[in-house]
Design a protein around this motif. Structure first.
Motif, PDB file in Angstrom:
ATOM      1  N   THR A  55       0.874  -1.173   0.000  1.00  0.00           N
ATOM      2  CA  THR A  55       0.000   0.000   0.000  1.00  0.00           C
ATOM      3  C   THR A  55       0.911   1.223   0.000  1.00  0.00           C
ATOM      4  O   THR A  55       1.643   1.465   0.960  1.00  0.00           O
ATOM      5  N   VAL A  56       0.878   1.975  -1.091  1.00  0.00           N
ATOM      6  CA  VAL A  56       1.768   3.108  -1.291  1.00  0.00           C
ATOM      7  C   VAL A  56       1.430   4.219  -0.294  1.00  0.00           C
ATOM      8  O   VAL A  56       0.258   4.530  -0.073  1.00  0.00           O
ATOM      9  N   LEU A  57       2.462   4.801   0.291  1.00  0.00           N
ATOM     10  CA  LEU A  57       2.294   5.897   1.245  1.00  0.00           C
ATOM     11  C   LEU A  57       2.371   7.243   0.528  1.00  0.00           C
ATOM     12  O   LEU A  57       3.037   7.365  -0.506  1.00  0.00           O
ATOM     13  N   VAL A  58       1.727   8.243   1.075  1.00  0.00           N
ATOM     14  CA  VAL A  58       1.812   9.583   0.504  1.00  0.00           C
ATOM     15  C   VAL A  58       3.263  10.060   0.516  1.00  0.00           C
ATOM     16  O   VAL A  58       3.699  10.771  -0.387  1.00  0.00           O
ATOM     17  N   SER A  59       4.040   9.634   1.492  1.00  0.00           N
ATOM     18  CA  SER A  59       5.440  10.055   1.592  1.00  0.00           C
ATOM     19  C   SER A  59       6.363   9.336   0.606  1.00  0.00           C
ATOM     20  O   SER A  59       7.499   9.752   0.415  1.00  0.00           O
ATOM     21  N   ALA A  73      -6.589   9.677  -4.197  1.00  0.00           N
ATOM     22  CA  ALA A  73      -6.058  10.844  -4.900  1.00  0.00           C
ATOM     23  C   ALA A  73      -6.271  12.129  -4.109  1.00  0.00           C
ATOM     24  O   ALA A  73      -5.408  13.004  -4.090  1.00  0.00           O
ATOM     25  N   ALA A  74      -7.411  12.250  -3.438  1.00  0.00           N
ATOM     26  CA  ALA A  74      -7.675  13.448  -2.639  1.00  0.00           C
ATOM     27  C   ALA A  74      -6.695  13.562  -1.474  1.00  0.00           C
ATOM     28  O   ALA A  74      -6.304  14.667  -1.088  1.00  0.00           O
ATOM     29  N   THR A  75      -6.283  12.431  -0.929  1.00  0.00           N
ATOM     30  CA  THR A  75      -5.301  12.423   0.158  1.00  0.00           C
ATOM     31  C   THR A  75      -3.911  12.747  -0.373  1.00  0.00           C
ATOM     32  O   THR A  75      -3.170  13.522   0.235  1.00  0.00           O
ATOM     33  N   ALA A  76      -3.545  12.149  -1.496  1.00  0.00           N
ATOM     34  CA  ALA A  76      -2.232  12.404  -2.092  1.00  0.00           C
ATOM     35  C   ALA A  76      -2.123  13.857  -2.540  1.00  0.00           C
ATOM     36  O   ALA A  76      -1.100  14.497  -2.356  1.00  0.00           O
ATOM     37  N   GLY A  77      -3.185  14.374  -3.148  1.00  0.00           N
ATOM     38  CA  GLY A  77      -3.213  15.772  -3.566  1.00  0.00           C
ATOM     39  C   GLY A  77      -2.721  15.975  -4.992  1.00  0.00           C
ATOM     40  O   GLY A  77      -1.889  15.217  -5.496  1.00  0.00           O
ATOM     41  N   ALA A  78      -3.245  17.008  -5.612  1.00  0.00           N
ATOM     42  CA  ALA A  78      -2.849  17.352  -6.977  1.00  0.00           C
ATOM     43  C   ALA A  78      -1.354  17.628  -7.021  1.00  0.00           C
ATOM     44  O   ALA A  78      -0.814  18.315  -6.162  1.00  0.00           O
ATOM     45  N   GLY A  79      -0.701  17.054  -8.008  1.00  0.00           N
ATOM     46  CA  GLY A  79       0.731  17.249  -8.176  1.00  0.00           C
ATOM     47  C   GLY A  79       1.591  16.148  -7.584  1.00  0.00           C
ATOM     48  O   GLY A  79       2.793  16.096  -7.827  1.00  0.00           O
ATOM     49  N   LYS A  80       0.997  15.243  -6.792  1.00  0.00           N
ATOM     50  CA  LYS A  80       1.777  14.146  -6.204  1.00  0.00           C
ATOM     51  C   LYS A  80       2.271  13.236  -7.312  1.00  0.00           C
ATOM     52  O   LYS A  80       1.529  12.838  -8.201  1.00  0.00           O
ATOM     53  N   LEU A  81       3.538  12.888  -7.253  1.00  0.00           N
ATOM     54  CA  LEU A  81       4.210  12.108  -8.289  1.00  0.00           C
ATOM     55  C   LEU A  81       4.717  10.795  -7.701  1.00  0.00           C
ATOM     56  O   LEU A  81       5.245  10.784  -6.581  1.00  0.00           O
ATOM     57  N   TYR A  82       4.537   9.703  -8.443  1.00  0.00           N
ATOM     58  CA  TYR A  82       5.117   8.413  -8.073  1.00  0.00           C
ATOM     59  C   TYR A  82       5.842   7.824  -9.270  1.00  0.00           C
ATOM     60  O   TYR A  82       5.414   7.993 -10.414  1.00  0.00           O
ATOM     61  N   ILE A  83       6.917   7.097  -8.971  1.00  0.00           N
ATOM     62  CA  ILE A  83       7.659   6.346  -9.984  1.00  0.00           C
ATOM     63  C   ILE A  83       7.691   4.893  -9.519  1.00  0.00           C
ATOM     64  O   ILE A  83       8.089   4.611  -8.376  1.00  0.00           O
ATOM     65  N   PHE A  84       7.279   3.971 -10.394  1.00  0.00           N
ATOM     66  CA  PHE A  84       7.303   2.537 -10.108  1.00  0.00           C
ATOM     67  C   PHE A  84       8.248   1.880 -11.107  1.00  0.00           C
ATOM     68  O   PHE A  84       8.149   2.134 -12.307  1.00  0.00           O
ATOM     69  N   ARG A 135      12.333  -4.822 -16.344  1.00  0.00           N
ATOM     70  CA  ARG A 135      12.895  -3.488 -16.099  1.00  0.00           C
ATOM     71  C   ARG A 135      11.976  -2.346 -16.530  1.00  0.00           C
ATOM     72  O   ARG A 135      12.397  -1.204 -16.649  1.00  0.00           O
ATOM     73  N   GLY A 136      10.706  -2.648 -16.750  1.00  0.00           N
ATOM     74  CA  GLY A 136       9.737  -1.616 -17.112  1.00  0.00           C
ATOM     75  C   GLY A 136       9.479  -0.652 -15.961  1.00  0.00           C
ATOM     76  O   GLY A 136       9.781  -0.943 -14.798  1.00  0.00           O
ATOM     77  N   SER A 137       8.916   0.502 -16.296  1.00  0.00           N
ATOM     78  CA  SER A 137       8.613   1.501 -15.272  1.00  0.00           C
ATOM     79  C   SER A 137       7.463   2.387 -15.720  1.00  0.00           C
ATOM     80  O   SER A 137       7.113   2.426 -16.906  1.00  0.00           O
ATOM     81  N   VAL A 138       6.888   3.088 -14.751  1.00  0.00           N
ATOM     82  CA  VAL A 138       5.843   4.069 -15.053  1.00  0.00           C
ATOM     83  C   VAL A 138       5.948   5.206 -14.040  1.00  0.00           C
ATOM     84  O   VAL A 138       6.263   4.977 -12.868  1.00  0.00           O
ATOM     85  N   MET A 139       5.749   6.422 -14.521  1.00  0.00           N
ATOM     86  CA  MET A 139       5.699   7.603 -13.657  1.00  0.00           C
ATOM     87  C   MET A 139       4.309   8.190 -13.802  1.00  0.00           C
ATOM     88  O   MET A 139       3.825   8.415 -14.916  1.00  0.00           O
ATOM     89  N   ILE A 140       3.635   8.422 -12.656  1.00  0.00           N
ATOM     90  CA  ILE A 140       2.276   8.942 -12.673  1.00  0.00           C
ATOM     91  C   ILE A 140       2.184  10.205 -11.817  1.00  0.00           C
ATOM     92  O   ILE A 140       2.987  10.403 -10.909  1.00  0.00           O
ATOM     93  N   ILE A 141       1.184  11.027 -12.118  1.00  0.00           N
ATOM     94  CA  ILE A 141       0.936  12.243 -11.353  1.00  0.00           C
ATOM     95  C   ILE A 141      -0.555  12.329 -11.045  1.00  0.00           C
ATOM     96  O   ILE A 141      -1.393  11.867 -11.824  1.00  0.00           O
ATOM     97  N   CYS A 142      -0.878  12.918  -9.912  1.00  0.00           N
ATOM     98  CA  CYS A 142      -2.254  13.025  -9.434  1.00  0.00           C
ATOM     99  C   CYS A 142      -2.840  14.388  -9.788  1.00  0.00           C
ATOM    100  O   CYS A 142      -2.141  15.404  -9.736  1.00  0.00           O
TER     101      CYS A 142
END
Length: 162
Positions: free
Chosen positions: A75-79, A98-109, A143-150
């Motif tokens: 379970t991904v943390l906001v931090s 998404a509302a907890t993470a907030g607009a602009g939150k970025l994750y890289i997997f 070795r695949g990856s994805v970067m997402i933004i909220c």
């Protein structure tokens, strides 16, 4: 010394002139500051009371991101920022709301060890939230990856390697 007392420090900048930086503590007891650079006409706040950088800010050096690794569903943390995924088993990364993470939150997997072909790495939106209008995003190549933004309601893919 009182930690809330402003201090004036002089630092040479890259043009061998002096920039005055005045640092104090903000409401969250983190270092905040104002830079008075002779190349600028006014003082430019570096970090406001909400811990948001404003004005023109320059990073002269490296940037270190929080790195988390897991070989099990997580379970991904906001931090969190970067999540490295390892192992051969299928693994699901469940995003925070998404509302907890907030607009602009970025994750890289990232599939760090190349195990994705044996066990997909699934990034799952919280509840009915979507990732580019899909319920999940699957990393299925080694070795695949994805970067997402909220955007505050859902998630959007910025880049991916498949």
């Amino acid at each position: 010394a009182n930690p809330s007392t402003a201090r004036t420090l002089l630092f040479p900048d890259e043009s061998d002139t002096l920039a005055t930086r005045i640092f104090a503590r903000n409401a969250n007891n983190l270092n905040a500051g104002i830079i008075n650079d002779n190349r600028l006409s006014t003082n430019v706040p570096l970090l406001n009371a909400n811990n948001t950088f404003t004005g023109n800010n320059y990073l002269n050096g490296g940037l270190r991101l929080k790195r988390t690794t897991t070989g099990v569903s997580y379970t991904v943390l906001v931090s969190d920022i970067y999540i490295g995924i390892t192992g051969a088993d299928p693994i699901t990364m469940t995003l925070p709301a998404a509302a907890t993470a907030g607009a602009g939150k970025l994750y890289i997997f990232k599939d760090e060890d190349g195990g994705a072909p044996a066990g997909n790495r699934t990034v799952d939106g919280n509840a009915a939230e979507t990732i580019d209008n899909a319920a999940t995003y699957v990393i299925s190549t080694a070795r695949g990856s994805v970067m997402i933004i909220c955007d505050g309601s859902n998630w959007h893919i910025i880049s991916k390697i498949q």
